[in-house]
Design a protein around this motif. Structure first.
Motif, PDB file in Angstrom:
ATOM      1  N   THR A   1       0.819  -1.204   0.000  1.00  0.00           N
ATOM      2  CA  THR A   1       0.000   0.000   0.000  1.00  0.00           C
ATOM      3  C   THR A   1       0.854   1.256   0.000  1.00  0.00           C
ATOM      4  O   THR A   1       0.503   2.267  -0.604  1.00  0.00           O
ATOM      5  CB  THR A   1      -0.937   0.015   1.219  1.00  0.00           C
ATOM      6  N   ASP A   2       2.000   1.203   0.685  1.00  0.00           N
ATOM      7  CA  ASP A   2       2.858   2.374   0.789  1.00  0.00           C
ATOM      8  C   ASP A   2       3.514   2.754  -0.534  1.00  0.00           C
ATOM      9  O   ASP A   2       4.037   3.848  -0.687  1.00  0.00           O
ATOM     10  CB  ASP A   2       3.948   2.145   1.835  1.00  0.00           C
ATOM     11  N   SER A   3       3.497   1.836  -1.479  1.00  0.00           N
ATOM     12  CA  SER A   3       4.076   2.146  -2.780  1.00  0.00           C
ATOM     13  C   SER A   3       3.057   2.935  -3.595  1.00  0.00           C
ATOM     14  O   SER A   3       2.022   2.422  -3.994  1.00  0.00           O
ATOM     15  CB  SER A   3       4.435   0.851  -3.517  1.00  0.00           C
ATOM     16  N   SER A   4       3.312   4.209  -3.827  1.00  0.00           N
ATOM     17  CA  SER A   4       2.331   5.086  -4.477  1.00  0.00           C
ATOM     18  C   SER A   4       1.967   4.623  -5.871  1.00  0.00           C
ATOM     19  O   SER A   4       0.865   4.870  -6.347  1.00  0.00           O
ATOM     20  CB  SER A   4       2.869   6.519  -4.528  1.00  0.00           C
ATOM     21  N   LYS A   5       2.871   3.900  -6.528  1.00  0.00           N
ATOM     22  CA  LYS A   5       2.565   3.473  -7.886  1.00  0.00           C
ATOM     23  C   LYS A   5       1.466   2.414  -7.901  1.00  0.00           C
ATOM     24  O   LYS A   5       0.837   2.178  -8.937  1.00  0.00           O
ATOM     25  CB  LYS A   5       3.817   2.936  -8.565  1.00  0.00           C
ATOM     26  N   ASN A   6       1.233   1.786  -6.751  1.00  0.00           N
ATOM     27  CA  ASN A   6       0.204   0.753  -6.680  1.00  0.00           C
ATOM     28  C   ASN A   6      -1.150   1.315  -6.241  1.00  0.00           C
ATOM     29  O   ASN A   6      -2.129   0.590  -6.190  1.00  0.00           O
ATOM     30  CB  ASN A   6       0.628  -0.350  -5.701  1.00  0.00           C
ATOM     31  N   ALA A   7      -1.178   2.578  -5.867  1.00  0.00           N
ATOM     32  CA  ALA A   7      -2.423   3.168  -5.395  1.00  0.00           C
ATOM     33  C   ALA A   7      -3.288   3.593  -6.576  1.00  0.00           C
ATOM     34  O   ALA A   7      -2.811   4.234  -7.509  1.00  0.00           O
ATOM     35  CB  ALA A   7      -2.123   4.380  -4.511  1.00  0.00           C
ATOM     36  N   SER A   8      -4.552   3.240  -6.532  1.00  0.00           N
ATOM     37  CA  SER A   8      -5.456   3.614  -7.613  1.00  0.00           C
ATOM     38  C   SER A   8      -5.823   5.087  -7.488  1.00  0.00           C
ATOM     39  O   SER A   8      -5.615   5.728  -6.455  1.00  0.00           O
ATOM     40  CB  SER A   8      -6.723   2.758  -7.555  1.00  0.00           C
ATOM     41  N   ILE A   9      -6.381   5.623  -8.578  1.00  0.00           N
ATOM     42  CA  ILE A   9      -6.841   7.015  -8.562  1.00  0.00           C
ATOM     43  C   ILE A   9      -7.845   7.234  -7.431  1.00  0.00           C
ATOM     44  O   ILE A   9      -7.755   8.202  -6.678  1.00  0.00           O
ATOM     45  CB  ILE A   9      -7.466   7.371  -9.931  1.00  0.00           C
ATOM     46  N   SER A  10      -8.780   6.305  -7.299  1.00  0.00           N
ATOM     47  CA  SER A  10      -9.816   6.452  -6.272  1.00  0.00           C
ATOM     48  C   SER A  10      -9.230   6.439  -4.873  1.00  0.00           C
ATOM     49  O   SER A  10      -9.640   7.216  -4.003  1.00  0.00           O
ATOM     50  CB  SER A  10     -10.856   5.342  -6.414  1.00  0.00           C
ATOM     51  N   GLU A  11      -8.261   5.552  -4.622  1.00  0.00           N
ATOM     52  CA  GLU A  11      -7.660   5.476  -3.293  1.00  0.00           C
ATOM     53  C   GLU A  11      -6.908   6.757  -2.964  1.00  0.00           C
ATOM     54  O   GLU A  11      -6.926   7.233  -1.825  1.00  0.00           O
ATOM     55  CB  GLU A  11      -6.732   4.264  -3.202  1.00  0.00           C
ATOM     56  N   LYS A  12      -6.224   7.321  -3.954  1.00  0.00           N
ATOM     57  CA  LYS A  12      -5.512   8.583  -3.727  1.00  0.00           C
ATOM     58  C   LYS A  12      -6.494   9.707  -3.400  1.00  0.00           C
ATOM     59  O   LYS A  12      -6.240  10.533  -2.515  1.00  0.00           O
ATOM     60  CB  LYS A  12      -4.690   8.949  -4.964  1.00  0.00           C
ATOM     61  N   VAL A  13      -7.622   9.730  -4.115  1.00  0.00           N
ATOM     62  CA  VAL A  13      -8.626  10.768  -3.869  1.00  0.00           C
ATOM     63  C   VAL A  13      -9.254  10.582  -2.489  1.00  0.00           C
ATOM     64  O   VAL A  13      -9.450  11.549  -1.745  1.00  0.00           O
ATOM     65  CB  VAL A  13      -9.702  10.751  -4.973  1.00  0.00           C
ATOM     66  N   LYS A  14      -9.552   9.339  -2.129  1.00  0.00           N
ATOM     67  CA  LYS A  14     -10.122   9.063  -0.807  1.00  0.00           C
ATOM     68  C   LYS A  14      -9.166   9.501   0.295  1.00  0.00           C
ATOM     69  O   LYS A  14      -9.586  10.073   1.305  1.00  0.00           O
ATOM     70  CB  LYS A  14     -10.445   7.577  -0.668  1.00  0.00           C
ATOM     71  N   LYS A  15      -7.892   9.218   0.114  1.00  0.00           N
ATOM     72  CA  LYS A  15      -6.887   9.615   1.103  1.00  0.00           C
ATOM     73  C   LYS A  15      -6.829  11.140   1.226  1.00  0.00           C
ATOM     74  O   LYS A  15      -6.768  11.688   2.333  1.00  0.00           O
ATOM     75  CB  LYS A  15      -5.517   9.061   0.722  1.00  0.00           C
TER      76      LYS A  15
ATOM     77  N   ASN B   1      -8.268  16.297   4.096  1.00  0.00           N
ATOM     78  CA  ASN B   1      -8.604  17.694   3.778  1.00  0.00           C
ATOM     79  C   ASN B   1     -10.101  17.974   3.762  1.00  0.00           C
ATOM     80  O   ASN B   1     -10.523  19.001   3.228  1.00  0.00           O
ATOM     81  CB  ASN B   1      -8.019  18.066   2.410  1.00  0.00           C
ATOM     82  N   TYR B   2     -10.915  17.082   4.350  1.00  0.00           N
ATOM     83  CA  TYR B   2     -12.371  17.232   4.261  1.00  0.00           C
ATOM     84  C   TYR B   2     -12.877  18.531   4.875  1.00  0.00           C
ATOM     85  O   TYR B   2     -13.977  18.994   4.558  1.00  0.00           O
ATOM     86  CB  TYR B   2     -13.073  16.035   4.924  1.00  0.00           C
ATOM     87  N   ASN B   3     -12.086  19.135   5.773  1.00  0.00           N
ATOM     88  CA  ASN B   3     -12.529  20.361   6.422  1.00  0.00           C
ATOM     89  C   ASN B   3     -12.280  21.607   5.572  1.00  0.00           C
ATOM     90  O   ASN B   3     -12.624  22.717   5.969  1.00  0.00           O
ATOM     91  CB  ASN B   3     -11.822  20.522   7.777  1.00  0.00           C
ATOM     92  N   ARG B   4     -11.692  21.408   4.388  1.00  0.00           N
ATOM     93  CA  ARG B   4     -11.444  22.518   3.469  1.00  0.00           C
ATOM     94  C   ARG B   4     -12.491  22.560   2.367  1.00  0.00           C
ATOM     95  O   ARG B   4     -13.233  21.603   2.153  1.00  0.00           O
ATOM     96  CB  ARG B   4     -10.058  22.367   2.828  1.00  0.00           C
ATOM     97  N   ASP B   5     -12.513  23.668   1.652  1.00  0.00           N
ATOM     98  CA  ASP B   5     -13.382  23.791   0.473  1.00  0.00           C
ATOM     99  C   ASP B   5     -12.705  23.049  -0.681  1.00  0.00           C
ATOM    100  O   ASP B   5     -11.679  23.493  -1.194  1.00  0.00           O
ATOM    101  CB  ASP B   5     -13.583  25.263   0.132  1.00  0.00           C
ATOM    102  N   ILE B   6     -13.252  21.903  -1.075  1.00  0.00           N
ATOM    103  CA  ILE B   6     -12.637  21.055  -2.102  1.00  0.00           C
ATOM    104  C   ILE B   6     -13.558  20.969  -3.312  1.00  0.00           C
ATOM    105  O   ILE B   6     -14.749  20.684  -3.174  1.00  0.00           O
ATOM    106  CB  ILE B   6     -12.371  19.632  -1.570  1.00  0.00           C
ATOM    107  N   SER B   7     -13.001  21.170  -4.494  1.00  0.00           N
ATOM    108  CA  SER B   7     -13.777  21.078  -5.732  1.00  0.00           C
ATOM    109  C   SER B   7     -13.365  19.836  -6.509  1.00  0.00           C
ATOM    110  O   SER B   7     -12.318  19.230  -6.242  1.00  0.00           O
ATOM    111  CB  SER B   7     -13.544  22.312  -6.600  1.00  0.00           C
ATOM    112  N   LEU B   8     -14.189  19.463  -7.492  1.00  0.00           N
ATOM    113  CA  LEU B   8     -13.859  18.332  -8.354  1.00  0.00           C
ATOM    114  C   LEU B   8     -12.575  18.622  -9.128  1.00  0.00           C
ATOM    115  O   LEU B   8     -11.745  17.727  -9.325  1.00  0.00           O
ATOM    116  CB  LEU B   8     -15.014  18.066  -9.328  1.00  0.00           C
ATOM    117  N   ASN B   9     -12.378  19.868  -9.540  1.00  0.00           N
ATOM    118  CA  ASN B   9     -11.156  20.244 -10.265  1.00  0.00           C
ATOM    119  C   ASN B   9      -9.913  20.026  -9.405  1.00  0.00           C
ATOM    120  O   ASN B   9      -8.884  19.560  -9.894  1.00  0.00           O
ATOM    121  CB  ASN B   9     -11.223  21.711 -10.698  1.00  0.00           C
ATOM    122  N   GLU B  10     -10.029  20.354  -8.123  1.00  0.00           N
ATOM    123  CA  GLU B  10      -8.894  20.166  -7.223  1.00  0.00           C
ATOM    124  C   GLU B  10      -8.580  18.680  -7.056  1.00  0.00           C
ATOM    125  O   GLU B  10      -7.421  18.270  -7.086  1.00  0.00           O
ATOM    126  CB  GLU B  10      -9.190  20.786  -5.856  1.00  0.00           C
ATOM    127  N   LEU B  11      -9.614  17.878  -6.883  1.00  0.00           N
ATOM    128  CA  LEU B  11      -9.406  16.436  -6.734  1.00  0.00           C
ATOM    129  C   LEU B  11      -8.769  15.847  -7.990  1.00  0.00           C
ATOM    130  O   LEU B  11      -7.894  14.983  -7.914  1.00  0.00           O
ATOM    131  CB  LEU B  11     -10.740  15.738  -6.436  1.00  0.00           C
TER     132      LEU B  11
END
Length: 269
Positions: A159-173, A178-188
């Protein structure tokens, strides 16, 4: 943690608890102990507070709690929680402080969905041997615990190897941090280097929900925990989960739960 740590000292199992929390159960008091702890979510959803950070965990998640960290667990109101809690002392892994399973700055939640059945079987076998306490049970639980920890370390290294992390997992992380910030789809989209349309399509295919909807539900789950485990004003909780406009937060909360924040807190109390 690119290299698999060596087990320098075999840990000693101190307790095994079968988790079974029904809906509306109140939050366990924050507590800490000298033992390390592994929480395994077999089914349901829970909010876990580890050292002041709140994480929403689901089926197939492990929570790795280092010794002396303040923590608690709260089953979500709309979900029953099943799983196991293992506590053990004497762990010593190379590359890590004594007693630690993960580095202090690492997120304590690990998804093991692909190995859910395997992990569950180890948990069930350890639990059965521990409660039966038959001749040889201590040796068997020690061997099973050692194997379980090594398997978890393998998953951590992968899991610690970033190349193995999917797009969705990176976004979830990113959302969890950062959930307490103003987050847009463009930022994600920008953090995973794809366009917003591609992210929306990929995330929904993998997670069954749009990324912004996931962000909202994540915030609502954190808000539920704060409503039940603190006496903070609703406006303050709204701000903590990324909604400085308390009226908008009230509308969203009612839309997703069927209750206003105030009624939710009163009903659950």
């Amino acid at each position: 943690m690119e290299k698999l740590p060596a087990l320098l000292k075999t840990p000693h199992l101190t307790s095994v608890v079968e988790l079974s929390q029904v809906r509306k159960q109140k939050c366990n008091a924050l507590h800490r102990h000298e033992s390390a702890e592994i929480l395994f979510i077999q089914d349901g959803t829970a909010n876990v507070n580890v050292n002041g950070q709140i994480f929403t965990v689901n089926r197939g998640d492990l929570v790795l709690i280092n010794p002396n960290l303040e923590h608690d667990t709260l089953s979500c109101v709309d979900s029953s929680l099943k799983g196991f809690s293992l506590s053990f002392s004497g762990l010593h892994l190379s590359l890590l402080p004594e007693g630690f399973m993960i580095l202090p700055d690492k997120k304590p939640v690990l998804n093991v969905q692909e190995q859910h059945i395997t992990i569950q079987k180890y948990m069930e076998d350890i639990y059965e041997e521990f409660i039966n306490n038959e001749p040889g049970s201590q040796e068997i639980t020690s061997s099973l615990l050692k194997t379980l920890i090594i398997k978890i370390l393998r998953i951590l290294c992968t899991t610690d190897s970033s190349k193995n992390a999917s797009i969705s997992e990176k976004v979830k992380k990113y959302i969890s941090e950062n959930y307490n910030r103003d987050i847009s789809l463009n930022e994600l989209a920008s953090i995973v280097f794809v366009n917003p349309y591609h992210l929306a399509h990929t995330f929904k295919d993998e997670m069954g929900i749009a990324p912004i909807q996931y962000l909202i539900t994540y915030r609502i789950e954190v808000a539920k925990t704060l409503l039940l485990s603190t006496n903070s004003p609703i406006s303050e909780i709204a701000s903590k989960v990324g909604y400085p406009n308390a009226n908008y937060f009230n509308l969203l909360f009612k839309k997703y739960t069927g209750y206003s924040p105030g009624k939710f807190r009163k009903k659950s109390s």
